[in-house]
Design a protein around this motif. Structure first.
Motif, PDB file in Angstrom:
ATOM      1  N   GLY A 357      48.903  51.336  56.515  1.00  0.00           N
ATOM      2  CA  GLY A 357      48.899  50.711  55.202  1.00  0.00           C
ATOM      3  C   GLY A 357      49.678  49.411  55.188  1.00  0.00           C
ATOM      4  O   GLY A 357      50.673  49.252  55.914  1.00  0.00           O
ATOM      5  N   TYR A 358      49.224  48.484  54.347  1.00  0.00           N
ATOM      6  CA  TYR A 358      49.864  47.175  54.260  1.00  0.00           C
ATOM      7  C   TYR A 358      49.616  46.606  52.871  1.00  0.00           C
ATOM      8  O   TYR A 358      48.521  46.741  52.315  1.00  0.00           O
ATOM      9  N   LEU A 359      50.653  45.969  52.314  1.00  0.00           N
ATOM     10  CA  LEU A 359      50.509  45.317  51.019  1.00  0.00           C
ATOM     11  C   LEU A 359      51.368  44.062  50.990  1.00  0.00           C
ATOM     12  O   LEU A 359      52.545  44.101  51.349  1.00  0.00           O
ATOM     13  N   LYS A 360      50.770  42.954  50.587  1.00  0.00           N
ATOM     14  CA  LYS A 360      51.527  41.718  50.396  1.00  0.00           C
ATOM     15  C   LYS A 360      51.139  41.104  49.063  1.00  0.00           C
ATOM     16  O   LYS A 360      49.953  40.919  48.770  1.00  0.00           O
ATOM     17  N   ILE A 361      52.152  40.791  48.263  1.00  0.00           N
ATOM     18  CA  ILE A 361      51.958  40.183  46.949  1.00  0.00           C
ATOM     19  C   ILE A 361      52.636  38.815  46.962  1.00  0.00           C
ATOM     20  O   ILE A 361      53.804  38.703  47.354  1.00  0.00           O
ATOM     21  N   LEU A 362      51.924  37.787  46.528  1.00  0.00           N
ATOM     22  CA  LEU A 362      52.465  36.439  46.433  1.00  0.00           C
ATOM     23  C   LEU A 362      52.497  36.017  44.968  1.00  0.00           C
ATOM     24  O   LEU A 362      51.481  36.082  44.275  1.00  0.00           O
ATOM     25  N   LEU A 363      53.673  35.608  44.503  1.00  0.00           N
ATOM     26  CA  LEU A 363      53.878  35.240  43.099  1.00  0.00           C
ATOM     27  C   LEU A 363      54.412  33.816  42.997  1.00  0.00           C
ATOM     28  O   LEU A 363      55.102  33.329  43.903  1.00  0.00           O
ATOM     29  N   LYS A 364      54.104  33.184  41.892  1.00  0.00           N
ATOM     30  CA  LYS A 364      54.701  31.887  41.553  1.00  0.00           C
ATOM     31  C   LYS A 364      54.990  31.888  40.064  1.00  0.00           C
ATOM     32  O   LYS A 364      54.084  32.087  39.255  1.00  0.00           O
ATOM     33  N   ASP A 365      56.233  31.685  39.702  1.00  0.00           N
ATOM     34  CA  ASP A 365      56.642  31.740  38.298  1.00  0.00           C
ATOM     35  C   ASP A 365      56.191  33.052  37.657  1.00  0.00           C
ATOM     36  O   ASP A 365      55.752  33.089  36.511  1.00  0.00           O
ATOM     37  N   ASN A 366      56.295  34.139  38.437  1.00  0.00           N
ATOM     38  CA  ASN A 366      55.931  35.491  37.989  1.00  0.00           C
ATOM     39  C   ASN A 366      54.456  35.626  37.624  1.00  0.00           C
ATOM     40  O   ASN A 366      54.082  36.512  36.843  1.00  0.00           O
ATOM     41  N   ARG A 367      53.635  34.777  38.200  1.00  0.00           N
ATOM     42  CA  ARG A 367      52.177  34.896  38.069  1.00  0.00           C
ATOM     43  C   ARG A 367      51.581  35.140  39.447  1.00  0.00           C
ATOM     44  O   ARG A 367      51.986  34.512  40.417  1.00  0.00           O
ATOM     45  N   LEU A 368      50.612  36.049  39.508  1.00  0.00           N
ATOM     46  CA  LEU A 368      50.012  36.413  40.784  1.00  0.00           C
ATOM     47  C   LEU A 368      49.238  35.232  41.364  1.00  0.00           C
ATOM     48  O   LEU A 368      48.415  34.618  40.684  1.00  0.00           O
ATOM     49  N   GLN A 369      49.518  34.923  42.626  1.00  0.00           N
ATOM     50  CA  GLN A 369      48.800  33.867  43.344  1.00  0.00           C
ATOM     51  C   GLN A 369      47.910  34.430  44.435  1.00  0.00           C
ATOM     52  O   GLN A 369      46.899  33.822  44.795  1.00  0.00           O
ATOM     53  N   GLY A 370      48.288  35.584  44.963  1.00  0.00           N
ATOM     54  CA  GLY A 370      47.482  36.203  46.007  1.00  0.00           C
ATOM     55  C   GLY A 370      47.959  37.605  46.291  1.00  0.00           C
ATOM     56  O   GLY A 370      49.139  37.931  46.093  1.00  0.00           O
ATOM     57  N   ILE A 371      47.022  38.444  46.754  1.00  0.00           N
ATOM     58  CA  ILE A 371      47.389  39.804  47.137  1.00  0.00           C
ATOM     59  C   ILE A 371      46.489  40.239  48.278  1.00  0.00           C
ATOM     60  O   ILE A 371      45.276  39.989  48.275  1.00  0.00           O
ATOM     61  N   SER A 372      47.095  40.841  49.295  1.00  0.00           N
ATOM     62  CA  SER A 372      46.366  41.367  50.448  1.00  0.00           C
ATOM     63  C   SER A 372      46.779  42.816  50.641  1.00  0.00           C
ATOM     64  O   SER A 372      47.965  43.148  50.511  1.00  0.00           O
ATOM     65  N   SER A 373      45.816  43.665  50.969  1.00  0.00           N
ATOM     66  CA  SER A 373      46.168  45.059  51.194  1.00  0.00           C
ATOM     67  C   SER A 373      45.233  45.681  52.212  1.00  0.00           C
ATOM     68  O   SER A 373      44.088  45.246  52.376  1.00  0.00           O
ATOM     69  N   ILE A 374      45.748  46.673  52.911  1.00  0.00           N
ATOM     70  CA  ILE A 374      44.946  47.476  53.833  1.00  0.00           C
ATOM     71  C   ILE A 374      45.251  48.936  53.560  1.00  0.00           C
ATOM     72  O   ILE A 374      46.420  49.341  53.501  1.00  0.00           O
ATOM     73  N   ASN A 375      44.184  49.718  53.346  1.00  0.00           N
ATOM     74  CA  ASN A 375      44.301  51.155  53.102  1.00  0.00           C
ATOM     75  C   ASN A 375      45.243  51.472  51.949  1.00  0.00           C
ATOM     76  O   ASN A 375      46.035  52.420  51.995  1.00  0.00           O
ATOM     77  N   GLN A 376      45.166  50.653  50.897  1.00  0.00           N
ATOM     78  CA  GLN A 376      45.876  50.891  49.651  1.00  0.00           C
ATOM     79  C   GLN A 376      44.831  50.997  48.541  1.00  0.00           C
ATOM     80  O   GLN A 376      43.819  50.291  48.560  1.00  0.00           O
ATOM     81  N   GLU A 377      45.083  51.863  47.579  1.00  0.00           N
ATOM     82  CA  GLU A 377      44.162  51.943  46.449  1.00  0.00           C
ATOM     83  C   GLU A 377      44.273  50.646  45.658  1.00  0.00           C
ATOM     84  O   GLU A 377      45.329  50.295  45.145  1.00  0.00           O
ATOM     85  N   MET A 378      43.147  49.929  45.550  1.00  0.00           N
ATOM     86  CA  MET A 378      43.203  48.596  44.991  1.00  0.00           C
ATOM     87  C   MET A 378      41.853  48.243  44.368  1.00  0.00           C
ATOM     88  O   MET A 378      40.814  48.739  44.788  1.00  0.00           O
ATOM     89  N   ASP A 379      41.879  47.394  43.367  1.00  0.00           N
ATOM     90  CA  ASP A 379      40.673  46.878  42.726  1.00  0.00           C
ATOM     91  C   ASP A 379      40.711  45.355  42.849  1.00  0.00           C
ATOM     92  O   ASP A 379      41.464  44.683  42.142  1.00  0.00           O
ATOM     93  N   ALA A 380      39.908  44.825  43.758  1.00  0.00           N
ATOM     94  CA  ALA A 380      39.940  43.385  44.015  1.00  0.00           C
ATOM     95  C   ALA A 380      39.548  42.596  42.777  1.00  0.00           C
ATOM     96  O   ALA A 380      40.092  41.513  42.519  1.00  0.00           O
ATOM     97  N   GLY A 381      38.603  43.132  41.994  1.00  0.00           N
ATOM     98  CA  GLY A 381      38.143  42.418  40.806  1.00  0.00           C
ATOM     99  C   GLY A 381      39.237  42.240  39.769  1.00  0.00           C
ATOM    100  O   GLY A 381      39.355  41.187  39.148  1.00  0.00           O
TER     101      GLY A 381
END
Length: 417
Positions: A357-381
Motif C-alpha cells: 500500500g502507498y498513499l501520497k497527498i500534495l497540498l497547497k494552502d490546504n487545497r488538494l493539488q495531487g494524490i497518488s495511491s496504490i492498493n488503497q480504497e480511493m475514488d479518483a473522480g
C-alpha cells in the motif's frame, strides 16, 4: 460537393461527446463524423484486453451503427481528414471526397511515436493505438514465445501485462530510471515494478536501446550497457503525438498540439479542437498543455460542442488536471493531479509495506493539488473534483489526510447540495 453543418473529425471520446452535446441542443442540423478507423467507435483503453483475449473486438463498441442512425448522424468510416481549405470551409478526405462545413471540430487523436533507433525501420514491430493494431498484436502473440516492450508508460505496461496473460515471456525496457514516469513518483513506481517482477516480467529501467536487428522471424534488441535481448515479438510503446499534416496551409496555430482557448477554439474561424490533438489551458499555471487522458478528452469535447452549438449552459474549460486509474495484476493504483513535489507543496506520505500500500497527498494552502495511491480504497473522480473545485480542506485537513476517501465523499456531498 457534400455539405454538413457540423463536421467532426474523429470518433473517439472527444468526438463522440461532442456529437452527444450538440444533439442535446440542436436536434436537426446535419452532423457528419469522419473516422479513419474501419471498426465501429471504441475506447483505446480496452485495446490491451483485446490483445490478451479477455475482450473481443465486437464487444467493446462505444456506439453502434443504429445509434448514429437514430440521431440522424452521418458516420464516414475508414477515411480521414487530409486537408482543410480554411477560406471556403471545405475539408478534403483521404478518399478525395470533400465536405463543406459551417463548423469543424478536430478530434483526430494521436499516433504512436516511433523512435529513431538504428535498425528499427527494417525490423517488424507492433504499436498499440487502434483496434487493428490490437488484433494484429493478438494474432502474433499466439505464435510467439518471447516479447520485448519498449517503453514503460501506460500503453507499454498494459501491453506487457496482457502479453504475459497471453502466455509470453516479457521484458520491458524503459530509458528512465522508473516505470510510469509522470504518473507516479519513484517510491510508488517501485511497488508497481515489484508486482511485475513477481508475475514473471523482467524490468530493465535506466537503459537505452541503441540498435535493433532482425534475427530470423524475430529480432535482437541491443542496449547501451552491452546486453542483448532476443524477441519473437517487439512492441514499441514510446509515446504518442498528434498527426497534424492536414493543417498545412491553414492559420491554425500549433505547438506540441493544436493551440486552443478555453472554449476549444483555434485561431482559425469556424474550427475547434479537442482531445489528444489539443493543447489547452493548464489548471496549475498560465501555459497550455497536452493532457492525453480520457476524462479530459470528454470534457474538452463537451466544451467545444457547446460553444459550436451556442449552448447558453457552456462553462469555459478550467484547465487540465491529470487523472489515471491503473489496474495491474489484480492491484490498483490511481494518480490524480500533480504527482511530484516541489518547494511550494506540502507532502503527506503513508506506506503499508505488508499490503503493497502507498498513499501520497500534495497540498497547497490546504487545497488538494495531487494524490497518488496504490492498493488503497480511493475514488479518483472525487479527488479530481476536489482539485478542480479548489475545495478548502482547512476545517477537515487532519481527517482528510487520515481518511481521504470518506472525507472527500462527505465534502463533495455537501458541495453538490
Amino acid at each position: 460537393m457534400n455539405k454538413t453543418h457540423y463536421l467532426i473529425a474523429g470518433a473517439s471520446h472527444a468526438g463522440l461527446e461532442a456529437v452527444h452535446r450538440i444533439r442535446l441542443v440542436d436536434e436537426t442540423s446535419p452532423i457528419t463524423v469522419v473516422t479513419r478507423d474501419a471498426h465501429p467507435p471504441y475506447s483505446p483503453t480496452i485495446l490491451p484486453y483485446v490483445v490478451s483475449g479477455q475482450s473481443e473486438p465486437t464487444r467493446v463498441v462505444l456506439r453502434k451503427a443504429d445509434w448514429f442512425e437514430q440521431h440522424n448522424i452521418n458516420l464516414v468510416s475508414d477515411n480521414e481528414l487530409t486537408a482543410i481549405d480554411e477560406a471556403n470551409c471545405v475539408a478534403t478526405l483521404k478518399s478525395g471526397d470533400q465536405w463543406q462545413y459551417e463548423k469543424l471540430l478536430l478530434a483526430t487523436g494521436a499516433d504512436p511515436i516511433v523512435p529513431p533507433i538504428p535498425g528499427l525501420s527494417e525490423t517488424p514491430f507492433h504499436v498499440l493505438r487502434t483496434m487493428q493494431h490490437a488484433i494484429d498484436l493478438r494474432d502474433h502473440a499466439g505464435q510467439a514465445k518471447r516479447a520485448v516492450v519498449l517503453g514503460a508508460g501506460l500503453i507499454g505496461m498494459h501491453g506487457a501485462e496482457n502479453l504475459r496473460h497471453a502466455g509470453l515471456d516479457v521484458t520491458i525496457v524503459e530509458m528512465c530510471d522508473q516505470v510510469l514516469p509522470g504518473y507516479f513518483d519513484p517510491r510508488a513506481a517501485s511497488v508497481i515494478e515489484r508486482a511485475f517482477n513477481d508475475n514473471g516480467i523482467l524490468m530493465v529501467t535506466g537503459s537505452r536501446v541503441v540498435e535493433v536487428k532482425p534475427d530470423g522471424e524475430g529480432c535482437q534488441v541491443m542496449l547501451e550497457n552491452g546486453d542483448s535481448l532476443r524477441a519473437d515479438l517487439l512492441l514499441v510503446a514510446t509515446g504518442v503525438k498528434p498527426q497534424l499534416d492536414y493543417l498545412k496551409g491553414t492559420s491554425v496555430q500549433v505547438d506540441q498540439g493544436i493551440l486552443v482557448d478555453r472554449r476549444m477554439r483555434t485561431d482559425a474561424p469556424h474550427i475547434w479542437a479537442a482531445g489528444d490533438v489539443a493543447q489547452a489551458a493548464d489548471f496549475y499555471g498560465e501555459g497550455q498543455v497536452m493532457m492525453g487522458i480520457l476524462p479530459d478528452a470528454v470534457t474538452q469535447g463537451a466544451v467545444a460542442a457547446m460553444d459550436m452549438a451556442e449552448d447558453d449552459a457552456l462553462k469555459p474549460y478550467v484547465g487540465g488536471v491529470p487523472i489515471n486509474t491503473y489496474t495491474f495484476f489484480g492491484q490498483q493504483a490511481i494518480s490524480v493531479g500533480q504527482s511530484m513535489n516541489d518547494d511550494q507543496l506540502e507532502e503527506q506520505t503513508r506506506v503499508d509495506e505488508e499490503n503493497n500500500g502507498y498513499l501520497k497527498i500534495l497540498l497547497k494552502d490546504n487545497r488538494l493539488q495531487g494524490i497518488s495511491s496504490i492498493n488503497q480504497e480511493m475514488d479518483a473522480g472525487i479527488m479530481w473534483q476536489l482539485i478542480l473545485r479548489k475545495i478548502d480542506l482547512t476545517p477537515v485537513k487532519d481527517a482528510f489526510i487520515a481518511r481521504p476517501l470518506e472525507t472527500g465523499r462527505a465534502l463533495m456531498s455537501s458541495s453538490w447540495r
